[in-house]
Design an enzyme around this catalytic site. Structure first.
Site, PDB file in Angstrom:
ATOM      1  N   ALA A 249     -55.979  -6.897  55.564  1.00 39.27           N
ATOM      2  CA  ALA A 249     -56.275  -7.526  54.266  1.00 39.27           C
ATOM      3  C   ALA A 249     -57.265  -6.748  53.401  1.00 39.27           C
ATOM      4  O   ALA A 249     -57.663  -7.236  52.337  1.00 39.27           O
ATOM      5  CB  ALA A 249     -56.740  -8.978  54.417  1.00 39.27           C
ATOM      6  N   ALA A 250     -57.659  -5.540  53.816  1.00 40.49           N
ATOM      7  CA  ALA A 250     -58.550  -4.742  52.967  1.00 40.49           C
ATOM      8  C   ALA A 250     -57.845  -4.437  51.641  1.00 40.49           C
ATOM      9  O   ALA A 250     -58.446  -4.530  50.565  1.00 40.49           O
ATOM     10  CB  ALA A 250     -58.947  -3.452  53.676  1.00 40.49           C
ATOM     11  N   GLY A 251     -56.560  -4.110  51.721  1.00 37.55           N
ATOM     12  CA  GLY A 251     -55.784  -3.841  50.500  1.00 37.55           C
ATOM     13  C   GLY A 251     -55.673  -5.094  49.638  1.00 37.55           C
ATOM     14  O   GLY A 251     -55.752  -5.019  48.410  1.00 37.55           O
ATOM     15  N   ASP A 252     -55.506  -6.243  50.272  1.00 39.52           N
ATOM     16  CA  ASP A 252     -55.393  -7.503  49.528  1.00 39.52           C
ATOM     17  C   ASP A 252     -56.709  -7.832  48.829  1.00 39.52           C
ATOM     18  O   ASP A 252     -56.739  -8.316  47.695  1.00 39.52           O
ATOM     19  CB  ASP A 252     -55.018  -8.654  50.477  1.00 39.52           C
ATOM     20  CG  ASP A 252     -53.683  -8.394  51.165  1.00 39.52           C
ATOM     21  OD1 ASP A 252     -52.823  -7.720  50.571  1.00 39.52           O
ATOM     22  OD2 ASP A 252     -53.514  -8.851  52.313  1.00 39.52           O
TER      23      ASP A 252
HETATM   24  O1  RIB Z   1     -52.056  -7.497  54.195  1.00 37.77           O
HETATM   25  C1  RIB Z   1     -52.300  -8.208  55.364  1.00 37.77           C
HETATM   26  C2  RIB Z   1     -51.266  -9.282  55.534  1.00 37.77           C
HETATM   27  O2  RIB Z   1     -49.998  -8.681  55.741  1.00 37.77           O
HETATM   28  C3  RIB Z   1     -51.469 -10.170  56.737  1.00 37.77           C
HETATM   29  O3  RIB Z   1     -52.275 -11.278  56.468  1.00 37.77           O
HETATM   30  C4  RIB Z   1     -50.042 -10.519  57.167  1.00 37.77           C
HETATM   31  O4  RIB Z   1     -49.737 -11.864  57.014  1.00 37.77           O
HETATM   32  C5  RIB Z   1     -49.149  -9.630  56.316  1.00 37.77           C
HETATM   33  O5  RIB Z   1     -48.560 -10.309  55.269  1.00 37.77           O
END
Ligand code: RIB
Length: 307
Positions: A249-252
């Site tokens: 989730a660093a990218g998110d």
């Molecule tokens: O970017 C990380 C996410 O990728 C995770 O939370 C997983 O669910 C996938 O969608």
């Protein structure tokens, strides 16, 4: 109505901490198992909301325990979930291996995410039309991503497109309708039509993808930082050094923080700097949504970094 709308996936992440990422044919024993809220769409929505943005999300979950837990998670962050509908299918599930150095690999079973359709977007189009920025990824059907990007383009709403996971079905029309494209290194090379990322070919891949009609390109490079390119300026942003626990989730986190910065009127450079700090903090904790930092945490980190 919310400034930022995310149209994308919600997953329950099944995270196992492993001694190393397994090879083909190898069986290994995990040390721990955890269930955390995830999904690139929901992660990006929470990342922005935790940093103070007003956010709405459109997506689908199953009518199961995981689906309800994910919705509760979004509600706790004050995210507008009126655009999230239930599917007959099970809630999306991600299987994540995390190694001691914080690296991971992820397999996603989309489940309900695969049932987001154009009719659902039509039912919820007001949420999109009243937003300033619409954030898209690739964990829902491609035709829906295209439909939303076209709607935004017609209505003058900025699309921030994170092509994750990238496939070769992503066409130039979608890239042209995106205000900002944010791939990681692997995704950049897929969009450039190359099979393997390599440091020597990075500049070439950036030029190639840009020429497909991209306006603003930000390539995230993990602990190597990021590169912004708008056809004239190529700016390199250094990563912030932290102790890595889990890069999930660093990218998110980067995407959620970037759109928060832009909605607040920060420049592109300021927004990328802000996003770099948020992403760095995310890497210091295990899990996706649980590792996304608050505004206070990011501000304290920026203040104390380099002290
Ligand atoms: O970017 C990380 C996410 O990728 C995770 O939370 C997983 O669910 C996938 O969608």
């Amino acid at each position: 109505m919310a400034d930022i709308v995310v149209v994308g996936s919600l997953n329950m992440d099944m995270v196992v901490q492993v001694p190393h990422i397994p090879q083909v044919g190898e069986t290994i024993l995990a040390k721990e198992i955890h269930y955390h809220g995830g999904g690139k769409g929901a992660n990006q929505a929470i990342a922005a909301a935790r940093l103070g943005s007003s956010v709405a999300m459109i997506g689908k979950v199953g009518q199961d325990k995981n689906g309800h837990a994910l919705l509760d998670g979004l509600l706790k962050e004050n995210i507008d979930i009126t655009g999230i509908e239930f599917s007959e299918d099970m809630t999306g599930t991600a299987f994540i291996n995390v190694s001691p150095d914080g690296n991971n690999n992820i397999v996603v079973y989309p489940g309900a995410n695969n049932h987001v359709d154009i009719e659902q977007i039509r039912r919820n189009r007001e949420i999109i039309e009243n937003s300033k920025i619409c954030v898209l990824q690739m964990e829902i059907p491609y035709e829906v991503v295209k439909y939303v990007a076209t709607l935004c383009h017609e209505k003058g709403i900025k699309v921030v497109f994170n092509p994750a996971p990238a496939t070769d079905e992503i066409d130039d029309d979608l890239l042209k309708k995106s205000h900002i494209l944010i791939p990681n290194e692997t995704e950049l090379f897929i969009l450039a039509g190359e099979n393997k990322p390599s440091a020597e070919k990075l500049d070439q891949a950036i030029e190639k993808v840009y020429k497909r009609g991209v306006k603003n390109l930000i390539v995230t490079l993990g602990d190597k930082g990021s590169i912004y390119f708008d056809g004239q300026r190529k700016i390199y942003f250094e990563s912030k050094k932290v102790e890595a626990v889990d890069s999930t989730a660093a990218g998110d986190s980067f995407v959620g923080a970037l759109v928060t910065g832009l909605v607040e009127g920060k420049s592109m450079e300021e927004s990328i700097e802000f996003a770099t700090s948020a992403a760095a903090l995310t890497v210091t904790k295990l899990g996706a949504q649980r590792s996304l930092p608050t505004r206070q945490e990011v501000e304290a980190f920026i203040k104390n970094y380099n002290k």
